[in-house]
Structures are given as structure tokens and as C-alpha cells.
Design a protein around this motif. Structure first.
Motif, PDB file in Angstrom:
ATOM      1  N   ILE A   1       0.863  -1.192   0.000  1.00 63.04           N
ATOM      2  CA  ILE A   1       0.000   0.000   0.000  1.00 63.04           C
ATOM      3  C   ILE A   1       0.898   1.240   0.000  1.00 63.04           C
ATOM      4  CG2 ILE A   1      -2.093  -0.997   1.019  1.00 63.04           C
ATOM      5  CD1 ILE A   1      -1.151  -0.076   3.718  1.00 63.04           C
ATOM      6  N   TYR A   2       0.340   2.353  -0.502  1.00 65.75           N
ATOM      7  CA  TYR A   2       1.178   3.530  -0.747  1.00 65.75           C
ATOM      8  C   TYR A   2       0.675   4.752   0.056  1.00 65.75           C
ATOM      9  CZ  TYR A   2       2.988   0.726  -4.574  1.00 65.75           C
ATOM     10  OH  TYR A   2       3.570  -0.290  -5.286  1.00 65.75           O
ATOM     11  N   PRO A   3       0.969   4.764   1.321  1.00 62.90           N
ATOM     12  CA  PRO A   3       0.447   5.886   2.127  1.00 62.90           C
ATOM     13  C   PRO A   3       1.358   7.118   2.121  1.00 62.90           C
ATOM     14  CG  PRO A   3       1.513   4.298   3.561  1.00 62.90           C
ATOM     15  CD  PRO A   3       1.713   3.794   2.161  1.00 62.90           C
ATOM     16  N   PHE A   4       2.661   6.929   1.802  1.00 62.28           N
ATOM     17  CA  PHE A   4       3.626   8.022   2.005  1.00 62.28           C
ATOM     18  C   PHE A   4       3.376   9.211   1.074  1.00 62.28           C
ATOM     19  CE2 PHE A   4       6.128   4.097   3.113  1.00 62.28           C
ATOM     20  CZ  PHE A   4       6.082   4.274   4.489  1.00 62.28           C
ATOM     21  N   GLY A   5       3.088   8.920  -0.175  1.00 61.88           N
ATOM     22  CA  GLY A   5       2.842  10.011  -1.119  1.00 61.88           C
ATOM     23  C   GLY A   5       1.631  10.830  -0.709  1.00 61.88           C
ATOM     24  N   LEU A   6       0.569  10.117  -0.306  1.00 62.93           N
ATOM     25  CA  LEU A   6      -0.644  10.814   0.132  1.00 62.93           C
ATOM     26  C   LEU A   6      -0.358  11.691   1.359  1.00 62.93           C
ATOM     27  CD1 LEU A   6      -3.221   7.912  -0.280  1.00 62.93           C
ATOM     28  CD2 LEU A   6      -3.336  10.134  -1.432  1.00 62.93           C
ATOM     29  N   ALA A   7       0.393  11.107   2.287  1.00 64.93           N
ATOM     30  CA  ALA A   7       0.703  11.841   3.523  1.00 64.93           C
ATOM     31  C   ALA A   7       1.516  13.096   3.216  1.00 64.93           C
ATOM     32  CB  ALA A   7       1.476  10.936   4.482  1.00 64.93           C
ATOM     33  N   LEU A   8       2.549  12.947   2.355  1.00 60.84           N
ATOM     34  CA  LEU A   8       3.370  14.110   2.005  1.00 60.84           C
ATOM     35  C   LEU A   8       2.534  15.152   1.263  1.00 60.84           C
ATOM     36  CD1 LEU A   8       6.267  15.345   1.946  1.00 60.84           C
ATOM     37  CD2 LEU A   8       6.451  14.420  -0.369  1.00 60.84           C
ATOM     38  N   GLY A   9       1.683  14.668   0.344  1.00 52.85           N
ATOM     39  CA  GLY A   9       0.836  15.593  -0.410  1.00 52.85           C
ATOM     40  C   GLY A   9      -0.042  16.405   0.525  1.00 52.85           C
ATOM     41  N   ALA A  10      -0.658  15.713   1.505  1.00 59.35           N
ATOM     42  CA  ALA A  10      -1.530  16.408   2.461  1.00 59.35           C
ATOM     43  C   ALA A  10      -0.737  17.439   3.264  1.00 59.35           C
ATOM     44  CB  ALA A  10      -2.182  15.389   3.397  1.00 59.35           C
ATOM     45  N   ALA A  11       0.463  17.047   3.682  1.00 58.55           N
ATOM     46  CA  ALA A  11       1.297  17.973   4.474  1.00 58.55           C
ATOM     47  C   ALA A  11       1.679  19.190   3.644  1.00 58.55           C
ATOM     48  CB  ALA A  11       2.550  17.241   4.967  1.00 58.55           C
ATOM     49  N   LEU A  12       2.054  18.966   2.379  1.00 63.36           N
ATOM     50  CA  LEU A  12       2.449  20.086   1.505  1.00 63.36           C
ATOM     51  C   LEU A  12       1.270  21.020   1.239  1.00 63.36           C
ATOM     52  CD1 LEU A  12       4.703  18.176  -1.087  1.00 63.36           C
ATOM     53  CD2 LEU A  12       5.451  19.984   0.468  1.00 63.36           C
ATOM     54  N   ILE A  13       0.084  20.429   1.014  1.00 60.70           N
ATOM     55  CA  ILE A  13      -1.104  21.257   0.736  1.00 60.70           C
ATOM     56  C   ILE A  13      -1.421  22.149   1.936  1.00 60.70           C
ATOM     57  CG2 ILE A  13      -3.625  21.117   0.424  1.00 60.70           C
ATOM     58  CD1 ILE A  13      -3.019  18.586  -1.327  1.00 60.70           C
ATOM     59  N   LEU A  14      -1.385  21.542   3.110  1.00 59.36           N
ATOM     60  CA  LEU A  14      -1.720  22.321   4.310  1.00 59.36           C
ATOM     61  C   LEU A  14      -0.663  23.389   4.593  1.00 59.36           C
ATOM     62  CD1 LEU A  14      -4.105  22.136   6.351  1.00 59.36           C
ATOM     63  CD2 LEU A  14      -2.435  21.216   7.946  1.00 59.36           C
ATOM     64  N   LYS A  15       0.602  23.053   4.337  1.00 61.90           N
ATOM     65  CA  LYS A  15       1.685  24.016   4.590  1.00 61.90           C
ATOM     66  C   LYS A  15       1.658  25.148   3.563  1.00 61.90           C
ATOM     67  CE  LYS A  15       6.678  24.459   5.010  1.00 61.90           C
ATOM     68  NZ  LYS A  15       7.867  24.125   4.241  1.00 61.90           N
TER      69      LYS A  15
END
Lengths: 696, 131
Positions: free
Chosen positions: A41-55
Motif C-alpha cells: 500500500i502507498y500511504p507516504f505520497g498521500l501523507a506528504l501531499g496532504a502535508a504540503l497542501i496544508l503548509k
């Protein structure tokens, strides 16, 4: 000012550098984290994307592009599409998420919910089996959880460039690194295995910065977690890098070269024994990681402006305290000026003469003759009369010259009047002197208070700047550091000893021993010496310099008890970090330092405290070594023999005692023997040695 | 200025055993014998204070030739008289001090404020013969 100007320039340069690095980092992390997988499963890209969007910020768009690009390298178009949809939805919801007080929590929940929703819908459309939904749920939870951690790591990006992490920053960046290494799995160009390059670099980095323990943990985690499976190969990698980290970290103190050599030796030997099939690739990749580590700049030394500086509140307090000290100085000066004014206000003879004329001559029938026609003659006679009375005090009429009697018909009244005025003037003069003395004493006290406040300001500033930090347990150690013996006795027939002593830990680096002897013997002497000792202790503990403390004590005792009682003060101040010893003696008898080189007596003719308005306090400075013994006594001890000799010096020359208390006891026994059982005065003896061997 | 002579010289013996008192003009001469300690200090204090009050004595000369010992009470009396006389424009002088007594007085700082003389005659002469 220069510090702050430099800081401003360096900050602007750093901002530009960080800006470029941030863009590059965002892109790199986007690509590699999007590829990172745990249990397929590929959670890391989603997690980084969410962090970048919020930042938000410049790096966010590039990072998102990197994520999409990284996903595409997996050759799984539906996955790339699903991830892109989740990120687009998150971007749309971002303004709402940022608005809330608990943005990270909402972010995590939103990421989890959107991931589950989008991926579940995709599964529903494809008709997948129920276990796939479970994987989607896990992916959602992991993506949500990691989004908080990655968000924190990105907000602490400065720590990465500085190469210095606190615990939270280190853990956040480590988890981000695990995702990155996971994304690099399988990326191999020729013999270069990229995960091994990155892993080697970070193990070396941790060993160089944080030592064996941290490097070992980082190695084991980075070796195991990116694949998160229990294959023999994965466990072997964790073991190799964990052990490499530990052994390499042990060479931290030898610098980069030592660390590099240790790392090379360990990885070479372990790979040869455990992974013979990949020796070449492993060595090339580790070597590349080592090269990167060697090229990576050292942590920049901290500049002065990064040191803790006094915060404005403390500076303001220090400034106010200094002003207060100045105010006290001004008050002291005012008192001194007032004192000078008092001394210039003494009436002159002509003024006194006017008073006399008003009293005696006013109703005299010859006033016009005396003070108009024969003014100068009358004035001279009267002036001489004043001078005579001033010089001789009581003068009789019959002792006066005949021409004076002829000149004035009221000579007797005149004489009585002059004597009365002169007596009155003398009394006033006595009071004026006393007032002046008191004003001077008060002025000195204000000056001393000003010094104390000034020292307080300095101490506040120094402590805040951490320039003068002393070990706090020093005072506790003094009872081991100093071997003190005490002996005392009272005058025969008296139950109370008029002499008092104290041991004062008044400063972190200095210790004082004091003997105060009140005038006389018994209760009154004891009260006086105890009061003096208490005042002295308070003054010294407040920060008064010992000499100023004795002078202030004198002023206080004079003001408190104007009658003729006094206290002798014998003060010995030991510098605990050096061999310096200072004696301050106000009317005190000699003290002795006994050692292998003989006996030396220290005496000074200082006036006792409490009887004169102002005293000069003599100070004697000497050296006191650990091999020597300090003996301080009150006058009852040398006066045990009243032949003018120094029996105590002779006694110390021949007496050998193991401990301070033993010597003090022996001195008291000798006093009793010499007095033949009839002790004439109270007495106290203090014996002090330094015990360096007991320190600690 | 006319000269005035005072003929109040006399010698008396009072309660203080071994104390001779001589008053001439405004000068009091006391010859002490024995220990100047807590037992005798009060008598000496009263003797000097009475003369300061009654006869307006402004100079006190203490002859300590026969004093064997002085303690803090004795020193207190001397310092107290000094303190009392100075504001009145007077002074205290000490003569013929035995070495061991002078040593005690020196430790208490008396020579810093009080003049010591070898003989009574030197003490009578203002500003001459100080040790």
C-alpha cells in the motif's frame, strides 16, 4: 549592533539558499515518497501531499508534481489517478481545514476519510474482494497519521539544513526518511543501489553527529522499516546497518575520516560474510554514501548572536536596579552636602555679640555712649571678653582688667550673659557635631546600599548571560571541605559567655569565620556580641563587602546604643578556590596560622565597633595552605596570662593535634590550667583547617 | 587680652584604690594603680565624668605607670571619655604606659585617636612628646 547587522545579512543569504533547497527537496521527496510502499500500500505520497497542501508555499506545487510523477513511475495508472483525485479534493478542502483551531487533526481525519472514500469507490467499481477494503482502511489511517508527522517535519525544515535535531524533529525526519528509502527500493543503476547509498549516508551522518547509540538505532530502523517484512534479507540488512551504525558511532571522536574508515571496515566484513552475492554492489553503494558524507559540510559553529541574550524584561529590570543604585548614591551625596552645610552654619562672634547687646545693653542708660560714640572701643572690649570666656571657661569679675570695669557699669551681667551664651553655643556645637556624624553615618550606609544594589544588577545580568555559574552544591560540601574546631569558656562565676562566634557561607567562593566580643562579661556582653554577629551576618549575606559590612555594623551600633559599649570583631575570610585568607580586625586580638614553617601571628590596631561614629577597618591579607591551621581567639585566651608574653604562640609551637576540635579543646584546657581554676574573662577559640582530600 | 589665673590645684584620694587625682585649670591628671578592668572601670568613669561636669575639665591625662592589666571594660572607659571630650573641644592623653598594656591598647586602635606620652610633663605640653 554589529552582531545584529551580521545576523540580518546571513539570514537573508540563508533564506535564498533554503528557498532553492526547499524546492529541490520537495520535488525529490514527492518522487521518492510516492513510490514508497508498506505491505503493497502507498500511504507516504498521500501523507506528504496532504502535508504540503496544508503548509502551502512555493515548494508545495513542485512537491505535488513530484508525487504525481513518482506515482507514474510505478506504472499503475489507476493508482496514480486515485492519488491525484485525493490530492485535488484535499486542495479544495485545504482552506476549510486551515481555518480550524485543530488543523492537523482535521487534516489527518480528512486525509483518512478521502483516501478511504476514493480508493473504496475505485474498488467497488472494480468489484474487489473484502480484504482489499481492509487494506484501503489501513492505507487511509497510515496516510492520515503520517500526514501529521510529515507536516511537522516540513515545518521544522531548518533543523534538517542545520543538521541539529531535537527528539521530536529527529523522529519526524527519520520517519520521512524511512518513506523515502522505501520509495527508492529497487532503484538501481549499474552497480549503484540507491537505497544503500542513502542508508549508508544517513547512518554515517547519525554516527558523526549523535554517536554510537543513535547511529545504531537509525541503521536498524532504516534497514528494516522501509520494506517492513520479515524476510531474511530484510532482517539481515537491519542487522548490518544497525551494527555498522554502532561500530561507526564509536569512532565519533576521530572525526569524519575515522568514522569513514570504521564504516568501510564494518560494512566490508559484514557484507563479505553475510551477502557475498552482492559484495560489489554493496561496496560501491556504501562507498558512494561515504563520499556523500565526506562531502557534506560540517555543522556550522554557533555564532555569538545565537547565544542566549538577555531578554528585554531582564534588561529592563537590570536597568531599573541600576537606577535605584544611582538614587541611593544621590541620597548619600545629599546627606554629605547637608553635613557640610551644617558645619558652615556656626554663628560668628559678632552674631553672638548682637544677642548679648539685645539682652544686657537694651535698657542701659549708657547704650548710646557705648555703641554710638565709643563703638569701636566697646566692640573691642566685648570681643576680648568673649575670647577670654571661650579660652578659660569660668572667669570672675575681679579677675578682669580695671579699664573694663570702668568701661561698663553692667560688667557682671555682661560676663554672666557671655558665659551663658558660650555654654549654650558649646552644647549646640556638640549637637551639631553629633548630627553631622550621624548624617555621615547615614550617607555611608546609603552608599553601601547603593553598592549592594549595583552588585545585584551586575549579578542579575551575569547570571542571565550565564557568565558566572557556580556549582550550587558548594555550600553543602563545605562541611567536608573545612575542618572546624570550637572551644569556649565563661568567666568564673558567670554562666553566660559574652563572646560569640559564627561560620558564614556568605558567598559561593568565600567563607567567613567571625568572633564578636562584647565589652565586659556576662549577659550584657553576650547580648551585644550576639546582636553584632546577627547584624554582620545579615549584612554580609545581603551582599555587603566585608569591610563595608563592619563599617555599617559600627554605624548601626553607634546609633542603637549611644552609651559607651562596643564590640570587637574578628573576621577571617577564606577564599575556597585559592589559598587567600583575609583578616579584618576591629579591636580584636591576634590570630595565628600554624604550619610546618612555624607560627605566624596576625594583629592589627583597629578600633572596636559601636563606640565611635567612624572607624577605619584594617585588612590583612595572607596565604592559608591546606597544611596549615588557623587559630582565632577572643581576648579571654591571651589574657589568661597577664605578663605581657604570648603564651598561645609558644603553646601552638609545641602542641601537635590531629584534628581541629582536638586542638581547640587543648587550648581551652591550657587556659583553665594557666588560670589556676579562676578564669578572669570569657573566651572563644576557633580552629580551622582546609581538607582538600575530603572534597566531594 | 587680659590674663586670668586659676588656682584650683589640689590633690585628693577617693574611693578608687590606688588612684591619685590632680586638677589644674581645666586639666585633670589621674595616676592609676592596679588593674583597669571591669571592677575598677566604673569608678574611673564616674571620677572623670564628675570633673567634666563640675569643673569643666577639658583635658584628661591618664598616667598608667602602675597599671598591670587593662581589659575591654577599661578600654571602653577610655574610649568613652574620648568620645565625650572631643565634642566639647577637649582631649584625653595617656602617659607612662607599660609595654604590655600598650600592646593591648594598640590592638584596640587607641594610639590612632589618643596621644600617648612618655611623661606627665610631656603630656602637659600640648602637642609635644608624643610617642
Amino acid at each position: 549592533m554589529a552582531d545584529w547587522a551580521t545576523l540580518k545579512i546571513e539570514q537573508s543569504v540563508r533564506k535564498q539558499r533554503v528557498s532553492f533547497q526547499t524546492l529541490a527537496l520537495s520535488l525529490f521527496l514527492g518522487v521518492v515518497l510516492a513510490r514508497g510502499a508498506v505491505l503493497n500500500i502507498y500511504p507516504f505520497g498521500l501523507a506528504l501531499g496532504a502535508a504540503l497542501i496544508l503548509k502551502g508555499g512555493k515548494g508545495a506545487a513542485l512537491g505535488l508534481l513530484g508525487i504525481i510523477a513518482g506515482t507514474l513511475t510505478l506504472h499503475d495508472l489507476p493508482l496514480a489517478l486515485e492519488i491525484t483525485i485525493v490530492l485535488v479534493l484535499l486542495s479544495l478542502l485545504a482552506p476549510l481545514i486551515r481555518r480550524g483551531r485543530h488543523a492537523p487533526v482535521f487534516q489527518s481525519l480528512t486525509v483518512t476519510a478521502l483516501t478511504c472514500l476514493v480508493f473504496a469507490l475505485a474498488l467497488l467499481r472494480n468489484g474487489a474482494d473484502p480484504t482489499a477494503f481492509f487494506s484501503v482502511g489501513v492505507q487511509g489511517v497510515l496516510a492520515g497519521g503520517f500526514s501529521i508527522i510529515y507536516g511537522y517535519a516540513l515545518n521544522q525544515e531548518e533543523a534538517l539544513w542545520r543538521g541539529e535535531f531535537n527528539r521530536e524533529q529527529g523522529m519526524a525526519w527519520l520517519l520521512l526518511l524511512i518513506g523515502a528509502i522505501s520509495g527508492l527500493q529497487g532503484l538501481k543503476i549499474a552497480a549503484i543501489d540507491f537505497p544503500v547509498v542513502v542508508l549508508s549516508f544517513f547512518v554515517l551522518f547519525a554516527a558523526g553527529r549523535f554517536g554510537a547509540g543513535t547511529a545504531s538505532g537509525v541503521g536498524a530502523l532504516l534497514g528494516f522499516l522501509p520494506e517492513l517484512n520479515f524476510h531474511v534479507q530484510n532482517l539481515m540488512d537491519a542487522g548490518i546497518f544497525g551494527l555498522a551504525g554502532f561500530c561507526t558511532g564509536a569512532f565519533q571522536r576521530f572525526g569524519k575520516l575515522g568514522i569513514g574508515l570504521a564504516f568501510s571496515a564494518v560494512t566490508l566484513s559484514l557484507t563479505v560474510f553475510l551477502r557475498q552475492e552482492a559484495v560489489y554492489s554493496q561496496l560501491v553503494s556504501s562507498g558512494l554514501g561515504l563520499l556523500l558524507f565526506l562531502l557534506w559540510p560540517e555543522a556550522a559553529p554557533r555564532k555569538d548572536f545565537l547565544k542566549p541574550k538577555p531578554i528585554p524584561e531582564v534588561e529592563a529590570t537590570v536597568s531599573k536596579v541600576k537606577v535605584l543604585a544611582d538614587i541611593f548614591d544621590q541620597i548619600a551625596l545629599s546627606y554629605q552636602a547637608a553635613e557640610a552645610e551644617t558645619t558652615t552654619l556656626r554663628p560668628e562672634i559678632p552674631e553672638l555679640m548682637n544677642v548679648l547687646v539685645e539682652r544686657v545693653c537694651q535698657n542701659c542708660p549708657t547704650i548710646a555712649t557705648c555703641w554710638e560714640r565709643e563703638f569701636y572701643k566697646t566692640y573691642r572690649y566685648l570681643f576680648d571678653l568673649f575670647s577670654l570666656v571661650e579660652t578659660h571657661g569660668k572667669v570672675r569679675v575681679q579677675d578682669l582688667p580695671v579699664e573694663w570695669k570702668r568701661q561698663c557699669g553692667r560688667l557682671k551681667e555682661m560676663l554672666l550673659g557671655i558665659q551663658f551664651i558660650m555654654e549654650q553655643e558649646k552644647n549646640q556645637e556638640a549637637w551639631r557635631r553629633r548630627l553631622a556624624a550621624n548624617q555621615e553615618a547615614i550617607a555611608r550606609q546609603f552608599q553601601s546600599v547603593s553598592h549592594v544594589i549595583g552588585n545585584l544588577a551586575k549579578e542579575l545580568n551575569a547570571r542571565h548571560n550565564r557568565q558566572d555559574v557556580k556549582p550550587s552544591n558548594l555550600a553543602r560540601r563545605r562541611r567536608h571541605f573545612l575542618d572546624v574546631g570550637v572551644g569556649s569558656f565563661s568567666k568564673s562565676g558567670s554562666g553566660i559567655n559574652g563572646d560569640n562566634y559564627a561560620s558564614l557561607a556568605f558567598s559561593p567562593s568565600r567563607h567567613a569565620f567571625v568572633i564578636c566580643d562584647g565589652m565586659g562579661v556576662g549577659q550584657n556582653a553576650a547580648k551585644m556580641s550576639a546582636m553584632a554577629l546577627t547584624l554582620l551576618e545579615q549584612l554580609m549575606n545581603t551582599g555587603f563587602d566585608p569591610v563595608e559590612a563592619v563599617q555599617a555594623l559600627n554605624s548601626m551600633l553607634v546609633l542603637r546604643s549611644p552609651e559607651e559599649s562596643f564590640v570587637t570583631v574578628d573576621l577571617a575570610i577564606l577564599a575556597l578556590e585559592t589559598d587567600e585568607l583575609t583578616f579584618i580586625k576591629a579591636g580584636a586580638v591576634a590570630s595565628y596560622i600554624a604550619g610546618p614553617e612555624g607560627i605566624e601571628a596576625f594583629s592589627a590596631g583597629g578600633l572596636p565597633a559601636g563606640i565611635l561614629d567612624q572607624i577605619e577597618v584594617p585588612v590583612l591579607e595572607t596565604v592559608f595552605k591546606p597544611s596549615q591551621v588557623l587559630v582565632m581567639v577572643s581576648d579571654g585566651i591571651p589574657d589568661a596570662v597577664r605578663d605581657g608574653g604570648d603564651w598561645l604562640k609558644d603553646f601552638l609551637e609545641r602542641e601537635q593535634a590531629a584534628g581541629s576540635q582536638e586542638l581547640a579543646d587543648k587550648i581551652v584546657q591550657e587556659v583553665r590550667r594557666l588560670s589556676g581554676g579562676e578564669i578572669q574573662d570569657d573566651g572563644v577559640v576557633l580552629v580551622v583547617r582546609k581538607n582538600f582530600w575530603n572534597e566531594g | 587680652m587680659g590674663s586670668v589665673e586659676f588656682s584650683l590645684s589640689r590633690m585628693i584620694k577617693e574611693g578608687f584604690p590606688g588612684m591619685e587625682k590632680n586638677i589644674e585649670r581645666q586639666t585633670l591628671l589621674l595616676r592609676l594603680d592596679g588593674d583597669l578592668d571591669m571592677k575598677t572601670a566604673e569608678t574611673l568613669r564616674q571620677a572623670i565624668d564628675n570633673e567634666i561636669e563640675r569643673r569643666k575639665v577639658r583635658t584628661v591625662i591618664l598616667n598608667l605607670e602602675k597599671v598591670q592589666f587593662i581589659d575591654s571594660s577599661g578600654l571602653g572607659v577610655i574610649l568613652g571619655r574620648y568620645k565625650k571630650l572631643v565634642p566639647l573641644g577637649g582631649k584625653i592623653k595617656i602617659t607612662n604606659v607599660p609595654a604590655h598594656v600598650f600592646k593591648i591598647m594598640e590592638l584596640s586602635g587607641l594610639p590612632k585617636i589618643i596621644d600617648f606620652y612618655q611623661t606627665e610633663a610631656a603630656a602637659r605640653e600640648e602637642g609635644r612628646g608624643a610617642q
